[in-house]
Scaffold this motif. Structure first.
Motif, PDB file in Angstrom:
ATOM      1  N   TRP A 285       0.827  -1.203   0.000  1.00 28.82           N
ATOM      2  CA  TRP A 285       0.000   0.000   0.000  1.00 28.82           C
ATOM      3  C   TRP A 285       0.869   1.264   0.000  1.00 28.82           C
ATOM      4  N   ILE A 286       1.964   1.231   0.778  1.00 26.06           N
ATOM      5  CA  ILE A 286       2.904   2.373   0.805  1.00 26.06           C
ATOM      6  C   ILE A 286       3.526   2.548  -0.579  1.00 26.06           C
ATOM      7  N   VAL A 287       3.940   1.427  -1.191  1.00 19.02           N
ATOM      8  CA  VAL A 287       4.534   1.470  -2.537  1.00 19.02           C
ATOM      9  C   VAL A 287       3.508   2.014  -3.532  1.00 19.02           C
ATOM     10  N   HIS A 288       2.266   1.539  -3.404  1.00 18.60           N
ATOM     11  CA  HIS A 288       1.176   1.976  -4.278  1.00 18.60           C
ATOM     12  C   HIS A 288       0.953   3.499  -4.161  1.00 18.60           C
ATOM     13  N   ASN A 289       1.205   4.039  -2.968  1.00 21.67           N
ATOM     14  CA  ASN A 289       1.067   5.487  -2.765  1.00 21.67           C
ATOM     15  C   ASN A 289       2.300   6.282  -3.201  1.00 21.67           C
ATOM     16  N   GLY A 290       3.256   5.595  -3.826  1.00 17.19           N
ATOM     17  CA  GLY A 290       4.389   6.307  -4.425  1.00 17.19           C
ATOM     18  C   GLY A 290       5.634   6.417  -3.563  1.00 17.19           C
ATOM     19  N   PHE A 291       5.702   5.633  -2.492  1.00 18.25           N
ATOM     20  CA  PHE A 291       6.885   5.678  -1.624  1.00 18.25           C
ATOM     21  C   PHE A 291       7.546   4.307  -1.572  1.00 18.25           C
ATOM     22  N   LEU A 292       8.882   4.278  -1.429  1.00 18.26           N
ATOM     23  CA  LEU A 292       9.561   3.018  -1.150  1.00 18.26           C
ATOM     24  C   LEU A 292       9.944   3.067   0.327  1.00 18.26           C
ATOM     25  N   PRO A 293       9.256   2.288   1.175  1.00 20.92           N
ATOM     26  CA  PRO A 293       9.530   2.409   2.603  1.00 20.92           C
ATOM     27  C   PRO A 293      10.909   1.865   2.983  1.00 20.92           C
ATOM     28  N   VAL A 294      11.494   2.458   4.007  1.00 18.40           N
ATOM     29  CA  VAL A 294      12.676   1.882   4.638  1.00 18.40           C
ATOM     30  C   VAL A 294      12.131   0.881   5.656  1.00 18.40           C
ATOM     31  N   VAL A 295      12.546  -0.370   5.553  1.00 22.94           N
ATOM     32  CA  VAL A 295      12.040  -1.392   6.468  1.00 22.94           C
ATOM     33  C   VAL A 295      12.969  -1.499   7.674  1.00 22.94           C
ATOM     34  N   ILE A 296      12.379  -1.415   8.865  1.00 23.12           N
ATOM     35  CA  ILE A 296      13.158  -1.576  10.096  1.00 23.12           C
ATOM     36  C   ILE A 296      12.730  -2.888  10.749  1.00 23.12           C
ATOM     37  N   ALA A 297      13.688  -3.807  10.858  1.00 20.99           N
ATOM     38  CA  ALA A 297      13.418  -5.114  11.467  1.00 20.99           C
ATOM     39  C   ALA A 297      13.724  -5.008  12.958  1.00 20.99           C
ATOM     40  N   THR A 298      12.672  -4.890  13.770  1.00 20.49           N
ATOM     41  CA  THR A 298      12.833  -4.610  15.206  1.00 20.49           C
ATOM     42  C   THR A 298      13.096  -5.892  16.011  1.00 20.49           C
ATOM     43  N   LYS A 299      13.420  -5.682  17.280  1.00 18.25           N
ATOM     44  CA  LYS A 299      13.610  -6.770  18.264  1.00 18.25           C
ATOM     45  C   LYS A 299      14.813  -7.642  17.915  1.00 18.25           C
ATOM     46  N   LEU A 300      15.839  -7.020  17.353  1.00 21.09           N
ATOM     47  CA  LEU A 300      17.064  -7.719  16.965  1.00 21.09           C
ATOM     48  C   LEU A 300      17.706  -8.431  18.158  1.00 21.09           C
ATOM     49  N   ASP A 301      17.600  -7.830  19.348  1.00 17.41           N
ATOM     50  CA  ASP A 301      18.234  -8.431  20.540  1.00 17.41           C
ATOM     51  C   ASP A 301      17.549  -9.724  20.976  1.00 17.41           C
ATOM     52  N   LYS A 302      16.374 -10.018  20.384  1.00 15.17           N
ATOM     53  CA  LYS A 302      15.627 -11.206  20.793  1.00 15.17           C
ATOM     54  C   LYS A 302      16.041 -12.469  20.006  1.00 15.17           C
ATOM     55  N   ILE A 303      16.951 -12.296  19.044  1.00 13.67           N
ATOM     56  CA  ILE A 303      17.421 -13.475  18.291  1.00 13.67           C
ATOM     57  C   ILE A 303      18.937 -13.579  18.425  1.00 13.67           C
ATOM     58  N   ASN A 304      19.473 -14.762  18.118  1.00 10.10           N
ATOM     59  CA  ASN A 304      20.934 -14.933  18.125  1.00 10.10           C
ATOM     60  C   ASN A 304      21.536 -14.165  16.969  1.00 10.10           C
ATOM     61  N   ARG A 305      22.733 -13.665  17.227  1.00 14.59           N
ATOM     62  CA  ARG A 305      23.413 -12.887  16.179  1.00 14.59           C
ATOM     63  C   ARG A 305      23.536 -13.687  14.883  1.00 14.59           C
ATOM     64  N   SER A 306      23.737 -14.979  15.020  1.00 16.04           N
ATOM     65  CA  SER A 306      23.928 -15.836  13.839  1.00 16.04           C
ATOM     66  C   SER A 306      22.658 -15.945  12.986  1.00 16.04           C
ATOM     67  N   GLN A 307      21.499 -15.637  13.578  1.00 15.93           N
ATOM     68  CA  GLN A 307      20.228 -15.748  12.826  1.00 15.93           C
ATOM     69  C   GLN A 307      19.882 -14.477  12.053  1.00 15.93           C
ATOM     70  N   ALA A 308      20.558 -13.377  12.372  1.00 19.30           N
ATOM     71  CA  ALA A 308      20.140 -12.065  11.860  1.00 19.30           C
ATOM     72  C   ALA A 308      20.094 -12.007  10.332  1.00 19.30           C
ATOM     73  N   ALA A 309      21.168 -12.468   9.671  1.00 26.33           N
ATOM     74  CA  ALA A 309      21.218 -12.371   8.202  1.00 26.33           C
ATOM     75  C   ALA A 309      20.101 -13.194   7.565  1.00 26.33           C
ATOM     76  N   LYS A 310      19.872 -14.391   8.108  1.00 30.23           N
ATOM     77  CA  LYS A 310      18.824 -15.278   7.572  1.00 30.23           C
ATOM     78  C   LYS A 310      17.448 -14.628   7.730  1.00 30.23           C
ATOM     79  N   GLN A 311      17.193 -14.030   8.908  1.00 32.81           N
ATOM     80  CA  GLN A 311      15.896 -13.401   9.161  1.00 32.81           C
ATOM     81  C   GLN A 311      15.690 -12.164   8.274  1.00 32.81           C
ATOM     82  N   CYS A 312      16.757 -11.406   8.074  1.00 32.96           N
ATOM     83  CA  CYS A 312      16.657 -10.218   7.195  1.00 32.96           C
ATOM     84  C   CYS A 312      16.318 -10.637   5.767  1.00 32.96           C
ATOM     85  N   LYS A 313      16.927 -11.731   5.323  1.00 28.63           N
ATOM     86  CA  LYS A 313      16.654 -12.236   3.975  1.00 28.63           C
ATOM     87  C   LYS A 313      15.187 -12.678   3.868  1.00 28.63           C
TER      88      LYS A 313
END
Length: 197
Positions: free
Chosen positions: A129-157
């Motif tokens: 819907w944001i894209v449809h309104n003409g914006f490319l949102p910056v996505v912020i993946a919150t609660k990073l401290d709640k996962i292991n550091r090793s999982q971060a790249a996989k979750q971001c993907k």
């Protein structure tokens, strides 16, 4: 940016007239309990200025925070909360759409998703819907401290793929606990600001 002054300047409900601000506006959207208030507080260097709540769906207004008399943070109502009636949700949707279409000062939209889970249907709808309104949102993946550091790249993907983000789309992992990601978010904001005299 060194935040020295914060003021919750305008609170708009469903029937309120939207303000015609003259300073750049940066919008924060995300489903209820994704950590929106915690992110805004972390960016403002305040403990609990934006109200955090154990009750999801607490923000039912569009809140305009004046930062340093230079810009606004705009906090949108959280979406996707089950206990809110369909009718009220539809009204919020119209209120948000009215704001996105009418604001002359809107510079960036930050869409918050929980890094621990694949984005929900609501998250995907909001992104599209944001894209449809003409914006490319910056996505912020919150609660990073709640996962292991090793999982971060996989979750971001996973987040990128689920939202269908283009290669140039920006995704920032963020933790309100450790403040990781805070500087990157401020950098994006500062790039959009007029230079100080």
């Amino acid at each position: 940016m060194n935040v020295t002054k914060v003021n919750l300047e305008t609170v708009c409900g469903i029937t309120s007239k939207l303000p015609e601000n003259l300073m750049p506006e940066f919008v924060f959207a995300g489903k209820s309990n994704v950590g929106k208030s915690s992110l805004i507080n972390a960016l403002m260097n305040r403990k609990s200025y934006a109200r955090t709540s154990a009750q999801p769906g607490k923000t039912q207004t569009i809140n305009f925070y004046n930062i340093n008399e230079r810009l606004y943070f705009v906090d949108l109502p959280g979406y996707g909360y089950a206990k809110v009636s369909q009718e009220l949700r539809a009204k919020w949707g119209k209120m948000i759409e009215r704001y996105l279409k009418r604001s002359a000062q809107l510079k960036r939209i930050f869409l918050l998703v929980d890094i621990r889970h694949e984005p929900s249907e609501n998250d995907r709808d909001m992104y599209d819907w944001i894209v449809h309104n003409g914006f490319l949102p910056v996505v912020i993946a919150t609660k990073l401290d709640k996962i292991n550091r090793s999982q971060a790249a996989k979750q971001c993907k996973l987040v990128r793929q689920a939202l269908g983000m283009p290669k140039e789309g920006i995704l920032i992992p963020f933790s309100a606990e450790t403040k990781q990601g805070r500087e990157e978010i401020w950098q994006i904001i500062e790039e959009e600001l007029p230079k100080e005299e």
